[in-house]
Design a protein around this motif. Structure first.
Motif, PDB file in Angstrom:
ATOM      1  N   PRO A 192       0.831  -1.223   0.000  1.00  0.00           N
ATOM      2  CA  PRO A 192       0.000   0.000   0.000  1.00  0.00           C
ATOM      3  C   PRO A 192       0.857   1.262   0.000  1.00  0.00           C
ATOM      4  O   PRO A 192       0.798   2.081   0.919  1.00  0.00           O
ATOM      5  CB  PRO A 192      -0.814  -0.140   1.283  1.00  0.00           C
ATOM      6  CG  PRO A 192       0.072  -0.910   2.197  1.00  0.00           C
ATOM      7  CD  PRO A 192       0.817  -1.895   1.317  1.00  0.00           C
ATOM      8  N   LEU A 193       1.695   1.389  -1.018  1.00  0.00           N
ATOM      9  CA  LEU A 193       2.603   2.525  -1.119  1.00  0.00           C
ATOM     10  C   LEU A 193       2.384   3.242  -2.443  1.00  0.00           C
ATOM     11  O   LEU A 193       2.158   2.595  -3.474  1.00  0.00           O
ATOM     12  CB  LEU A 193       4.066   2.070  -1.027  1.00  0.00           C
ATOM     13  CG  LEU A 193       4.525   1.439   0.292  1.00  0.00           C
ATOM     14  CD1 LEU A 193       5.933   0.889   0.137  1.00  0.00           C
ATOM     15  CD2 LEU A 193       4.481   2.452   1.424  1.00  0.00           C
ATOM     16  N   LYS A 194       2.471   4.554  -2.416  1.00  0.00           N
ATOM     17  CA  LYS A 194       2.413   5.331  -3.635  1.00  0.00           C
ATOM     18  C   LYS A 194       3.785   5.292  -4.317  1.00  0.00           C
ATOM     19  O   LYS A 194       4.811   5.108  -3.652  1.00  0.00           O
ATOM     20  CB  LYS A 194       2.034   6.784  -3.328  1.00  0.00           C
ATOM     21  CG  LYS A 194       0.654   6.943  -2.705  1.00  0.00           C
ATOM     22  CD  LYS A 194       0.384   8.409  -2.399  1.00  0.00           C
ATOM     23  CE  LYS A 194      -0.989   8.584  -1.766  1.00  0.00           C
ATOM     24  NZ  LYS A 194      -1.257  10.005  -1.431  1.00  0.00           N
ATOM     25  N   PRO A 195       3.809   5.452  -5.647  1.00  0.00           N
ATOM     26  CA  PRO A 195       5.105   5.485  -6.336  1.00  0.00           C
ATOM     27  C   PRO A 195       6.054   6.524  -5.762  1.00  0.00           C
ATOM     28  O   PRO A 195       7.254   6.283  -5.640  1.00  0.00           O
ATOM     29  CB  PRO A 195       4.720   5.810  -7.782  1.00  0.00           C
ATOM     30  CG  PRO A 195       3.333   5.293  -7.930  1.00  0.00           C
ATOM     31  CD  PRO A 195       2.679   5.496  -6.595  1.00  0.00           C
ATOM     32  N   ALA A 196       5.529   7.696  -5.383  1.00  0.00           N
ATOM     33  CA  ALA A 196       6.396   8.735  -4.806  1.00  0.00           C
ATOM     34  C   ALA A 196       7.013   8.263  -3.497  1.00  0.00           C
ATOM     35  O   ALA A 196       8.183   8.541  -3.204  1.00  0.00           O
ATOM     36  CB  ALA A 196       5.602  10.023  -4.587  1.00  0.00           C
ATOM     37  N   ASP A 197       6.221   7.517  -2.689  1.00  0.00           N
ATOM     38  CA  ASP A 197       6.751   7.014  -1.424  1.00  0.00           C
ATOM     39  C   ASP A 197       7.884   6.024  -1.653  1.00  0.00           C
ATOM     40  O   ASP A 197       8.893   6.029  -0.936  1.00  0.00           O
ATOM     41  CB  ASP A 197       5.633   6.338  -0.620  1.00  0.00           C
ATOM     42  CG  ASP A 197       4.527   7.317  -0.249  1.00  0.00           C
ATOM     43  OD1 ASP A 197       4.834   8.515  -0.139  1.00  0.00           O
ATOM     44  OD2 ASP A 197       3.377   6.879  -0.093  1.00  0.00           O
ATOM     45  N   VAL A 198       7.716   5.164  -2.665  1.00  0.00           N
ATOM     46  CA  VAL A 198       8.747   4.171  -2.967  1.00  0.00           C
ATOM     47  C   VAL A 198      10.038   4.852  -3.412  1.00  0.00           C
ATOM     48  O   VAL A 198      11.136   4.501  -2.961  1.00  0.00           O
ATOM     49  CB  VAL A 198       8.252   3.188  -4.049  1.00  0.00           C
ATOM     50  CG1 VAL A 198       9.367   2.219  -4.452  1.00  0.00           C
ATOM     51  CG2 VAL A 198       7.038   2.415  -3.545  1.00  0.00           C
ATOM     52  N   ILE A 199       9.911   5.852  -4.280  1.00  0.00           N
ATOM     53  CA  ILE A 199      11.097   6.515  -4.805  1.00  0.00           C
ATOM     54  C   ILE A 199      11.821   7.287  -3.703  1.00  0.00           C
ATOM     55  O   ILE A 199      13.049   7.235  -3.588  1.00  0.00           O
ATOM     56  CB  ILE A 199      10.712   7.442  -5.973  1.00  0.00           C
ATOM     57  CG1 ILE A 199      10.265   6.595  -7.165  1.00  0.00           C
ATOM     58  CG2 ILE A 199      11.880   8.330  -6.368  1.00  0.00           C
ATOM     59  CD1 ILE A 199       9.798   7.391  -8.341  1.00  0.00           C
ATOM     60  N   VAL A 242      17.403   7.158 -10.326  1.00  0.00           N
ATOM     61  CA  VAL A 242      16.156   6.392 -10.264  1.00  0.00           C
ATOM     62  C   VAL A 242      15.462   6.396 -11.617  1.00  0.00           C
ATOM     63  O   VAL A 242      14.926   5.372 -12.070  1.00  0.00           O
ATOM     64  CB  VAL A 242      15.230   6.960  -9.169  1.00  0.00           C
ATOM     65  CG1 VAL A 242      13.870   6.260  -9.194  1.00  0.00           C
ATOM     66  CG2 VAL A 242      15.859   6.806  -7.798  1.00  0.00           C
ATOM     67  N   LEU A 243      15.465   7.541 -12.299  1.00  0.00           N
ATOM     68  CA  LEU A 243      14.839   7.628 -13.615  1.00  0.00           C
ATOM     69  C   LEU A 243      15.520   6.693 -14.612  1.00  0.00           C
ATOM     70  O   LEU A 243      14.859   6.031 -15.422  1.00  0.00           O
ATOM     71  CB  LEU A 243      14.912   9.078 -14.108  1.00  0.00           C
ATOM     72  CG  LEU A 243      14.169   9.405 -15.400  1.00  0.00           C
ATOM     73  CD1 LEU A 243      12.680   9.120 -15.258  1.00  0.00           C
ATOM     74  CD2 LEU A 243      14.390  10.860 -15.781  1.00  0.00           C
ATOM     75  N   ILE A 244      16.847   6.626 -14.535  1.00  0.00           N
ATOM     76  CA  ILE A 244      17.583   5.711 -15.415  1.00  0.00           C
ATOM     77  C   ILE A 244      17.213   4.263 -15.107  1.00  0.00           C
ATOM     78  O   ILE A 244      17.019   3.444 -16.009  1.00  0.00           O
ATOM     79  CB  ILE A 244      19.102   5.929 -15.245  1.00  0.00           C
ATOM     80  CG1 ILE A 244      19.510   7.256 -15.869  1.00  0.00           C
ATOM     81  CG2 ILE A 244      19.897   4.788 -15.878  1.00  0.00           C
ATOM     82  CD1 ILE A 244      20.948   7.647 -15.572  1.00  0.00           C
ATOM     83  N   SER A 245      17.089   3.943 -13.828  1.00  0.00           N
ATOM     84  CA  SER A 245      16.770   2.561 -13.457  1.00  0.00           C
ATOM     85  C   SER A 245      15.372   2.159 -13.922  1.00  0.00           C
ATOM     86  O   SER A 245      15.140   1.005 -14.264  1.00  0.00           O
ATOM     87  CB  SER A 245      16.892   2.379 -11.942  1.00  0.00           C
ATOM     88  OG  SER A 245      15.888   3.105 -11.268  1.00  0.00           O
ATOM     89  N   LEU A 254      11.272  18.456 -11.703  1.00  0.00           N
ATOM     90  CA  LEU A 254      11.024  17.827 -13.003  1.00  0.00           C
ATOM     91  C   LEU A 254      11.480  16.371 -13.007  1.00  0.00           C
ATOM     92  O   LEU A 254      10.744  15.475 -13.452  1.00  0.00           O
ATOM     93  CB  LEU A 254      11.739  18.619 -14.099  1.00  0.00           C
ATOM     94  CG  LEU A 254      11.590  18.082 -15.531  1.00  0.00           C
ATOM     95  CD1 LEU A 254      10.138  18.144 -15.963  1.00  0.00           C
ATOM     96  CD2 LEU A 254      12.471  18.891 -16.484  1.00  0.00           C
ATOM     97  N   VAL A 255      12.688  16.126 -12.513  1.00  0.00           N
ATOM     98  CA  VAL A 255      13.232  14.766 -12.517  1.00  0.00           C
ATOM     99  C   VAL A 255      12.422  13.859 -11.594  1.00  0.00           C
ATOM    100  O   VAL A 255      12.104  12.715 -11.948  1.00  0.00           O
ATOM    101  CB  VAL A 255      14.719  14.791 -12.091  1.00  0.00           C
ATOM    102  CG1 VAL A 255      15.220  13.386 -11.821  1.00  0.00           C
ATOM    103  CG2 VAL A 255      15.558  15.449 -13.171  1.00  0.00           C
ATOM    104  N   PHE A 256      12.050  14.363 -10.420  1.00  0.00           N
ATOM    105  CA  PHE A 256      11.280  13.545  -9.485  1.00  0.00           C
ATOM    106  C   PHE A 256       9.913  13.209 -10.076  1.00  0.00           C
ATOM    107  O   PHE A 256       9.443  12.067  -9.969  1.00  0.00           O
ATOM    108  CB  PHE A 256      11.114  14.288  -8.166  1.00  0.00           C
ATOM    109  CG  PHE A 256      10.420  13.489  -7.095  1.00  0.00           C
ATOM    110  CD1 PHE A 256      11.106  12.520  -6.382  1.00  0.00           C
ATOM    111  CD2 PHE A 256       9.082  13.695  -6.818  1.00  0.00           C
ATOM    112  CE1 PHE A 256      10.471  11.780  -5.400  1.00  0.00           C
ATOM    113  CE2 PHE A 256       8.435  12.968  -5.842  1.00  0.00           C
ATOM    114  CZ  PHE A 256       9.135  12.006  -5.125  1.00  0.00           C
ATOM    115  N   SER A 257       9.266  14.166 -10.721  1.00  0.00           N
ATOM    116  CA  SER A 257       7.961  13.909 -11.332  1.00  0.00           C
ATOM    117  C   SER A 257       8.073  12.868 -12.438  1.00  0.00           C
ATOM    118  O   SER A 257       7.224  11.962 -12.546  1.00  0.00           O
ATOM    119  CB  SER A 257       7.378  15.210 -11.896  1.00  0.00           C
ATOM    120  OG  SER A 257       7.215  16.179 -10.875  1.00  0.00           O
ATOM    121  N   ALA A 258       9.113  12.986 -13.267  1.00  0.00           N
ATOM    122  CA  ALA A 258       9.308  12.015 -14.346  1.00  0.00           C
ATOM    123  C   ALA A 258       9.566  10.617 -13.784  1.00  0.00           C
ATOM    124  O   ALA A 258       9.057   9.617 -14.307  1.00  0.00           O
ATOM    125  CB  ALA A 258      10.460  12.445 -15.248  1.00  0.00           C
TER     126      ALA A 258
END
Length: 345
Positions: free
Chosen positions: A177-184, A237-240, A319-323
Motif C-alpha cells: 500500500p505505497l504510492k510510487p512517490a513514497d517508494v522513490i 532512479v529515472l535511469i533505473s 522535473l526529474v522527481f515527477s518524471a
C-alpha cells in the motif's frame, strides 16, 4: 567459430541500445566535445568605471567586451559586481594608474585577461581577486565535489530499481500500500544520507589538503549540495526505471555522466564554447552546482548573487522527481492490472 560470430552479430542487432552506443554515440561525442574542447577565451565581459572610463574603454584590448561604461561608479561598486559574478573584469580609473580587477575564480578567463593587460605594460595595474595566484586546485576542488556527487548519485542509484526487477521484488512493491512517490523517496533517502556524508568528507579534505578557501556560508553550500543531490539521485532512479538490466542502467548512466564532465564548465570554460554547445551545458545540473560551489568557496557569494542556479536546480529536482514517479507508476501498472483481473476472477 563462424557460427559464434554470426550469433554475436545477431544479438548485437537486436540490442538497439548497445548498437547506438557503439555507432551513434562516438560520432555524437566527437562532434559535441570537439567543439567544446577549447581553453581559449575570445571575449571577456568587462565594465569600466571612474572619471577616465570612456578614454580607457576606447583603448581597451579587443579581448575585452566592454558592456558598461560608468563614470559615477566607485571602487566599492566594482568589488560588489565582482563578488556577485556580474562581470569578469572591472577597470577602475579612480586610481592612477587604472586598476583592473579580475575574477580569479574563472581560471581561464583570468589567465587570458591577465595576459592581455600584461601586454599593456605599466598602463594598467592588475589585481586578481579570489584566486590571486591563479591556483588550479582552488577552482577545480569545488567543482570536483559536484563531479564526485554526480558519480555516486547517478551510477549507484541507477541500479536500484533494476535490482528489484531482476530479483522479482518489484512485484512485491507493487502489492504494497505505497504510492510510487513514497517508494522513490524511500529508495533515495539512504543514498542521500550516504552521499551527504561523502560530500562533507570530500569538502573538508579539499579545504585541508589543497588549502582551498571557504569564504561563504556553510549552510548555503549545504542547501545547494542537497538540492543538487536530489537531482542526481532522481536521475539515477529515472535511469533505473528505463532499464531492464544493470548493464543497461550503467550504459545510460555513462551517457549522462560524460556530457556533465565536459560541458558543465568543469574542464572547459562555457564562454569558450560555441553558443549551441554552451546551451547544452546550461541544461546540465552540474553546471549550476559548479557556479554555486565556486561562488561560495572563492567569492563568498550570498543567495542574492546565486539565486538563479538555486532556482534552476530546484526546478530540475521537481522535473526529474515527477518524471521518475510517472515512469515508476507505469512500471507498476501491469502488476496492478493483473491484480485487478485476479480479484475480478
Amino acid at each position: 567459430m563462424k557460427a559464434m560470430i554470426l550469433k554475436e552479430f545477431r544479438e548485437l542487432r537486436r540490442d538497439r541500445r548497445t548498437m547506438a552506443m557503439l555507432i551513434v554515440l562516438p560520432i555524437v561525442l566527437l562532434t559535441i566535445f570537439g567543439y567544446a574542447a577549447n581553453f581559449t577565451v575570445d571575449s571577456i565581459p568587462t565594465r569600466v568605471i571612474g572619471p577616465g572610463a570612456e578614454q580607457v574603454a576606447a583603448n581597451a584590448p579587443d579581448l575585452l567586451d566592454i558592456g558598461e561604461v560608468d563614470t559615477d561608479a566607485t571602487t566599492d561598486d566594482a568589488l560588489t559586481w565582482m563578488q556577485d559574478n556580474d562581470t569578469e573584469v572591472v577597470i577602475d580609473t579612480t586610481t592612477q594608474p587604472p586598476t583592473a580587477y579580475i575574477d580569479g575564480a574563472s581560471l581561464f578567463t583570468a589567465q587570458s585577461a591577465s595576459a592581455a593587460f600584461g601586454r599593456m605594460g605599466d598602463q594598467v595595474q592588475v589585481d586578481i581577486l579570489y584566486n590571486p595566484d591563479l591556483d588550479t586546485s582552488w577552482v577545480m576542488v569545488p567543482a570536483l565535489i559536484g563531479l564526485i556527487l554526480t558519480f555516486i548519485g547517478t551510477i549507484i542509484t541507477s541500479i536500484g530499481l533494476v535490482k528489484e526487477r531482476q530479483t522479482g521484488t518489484l512485484e512485491q512493491l507493487a502489492v504494497m500500500p505505497l504510492k510510487p512517490a513514497d517508494v522513490i523517496v524511500g529508495k533515495i533517502a539512504p543514498y542521500f544520507l550516504l552521499a551527504s556524508f561523502d560530500m562533507l568528507v570530500v569538502t573538508l579534505l579539499g579545504v585541508w589538503i589543497f588549502d582551498v578557501p571557504f569564504n561563504g556560508s556553510p549552510w548555503l553550500f549545504a542547501l545547494g549540495a542537497g538540492i543538487f543531490l536530489f537531482v542526481v539521485l532522481g536521475l539515477g532512479v529515472l535511469i533505473s526505471t528505463a532499464s531492464q538490466t544493470q548493464a543497461q542502467a550503467i550504459q545510460l548512466a555513462i551517457m549522462m555522466l560524460l556530457p556533465q564532465i565536459l560541458l558543465s564548465g568543469f574542464i572547459f570554460p562555457l564562454d569558450a564554447m560555441p553558443t549551441a554547445i554552451a546551451a547544452i551545458g546550461r541544461c546540465l545540473p552540474l553546471t549550476y552546482f559548479v557556479e554555486i560551489a565556486q561562488g561560495i568557496f572563492l567569492r563568498g557569494a550570498g543567495l542574492e548573487a546565486l539565486w538563479l542556479p538555486y532556482l534552476v536546480l530546484t526546478g530540475m529536482a521537481l522535473l526529474v522527481f515527477s518524471a521518475a514517479v510517472l515512469r515508476f507508476r507505469r512500471d507498476l501498472a501491469p502488476a496492478a492490472h493483473h491484480r485487478a483481473k485476479a480479484k475480478a476472477a
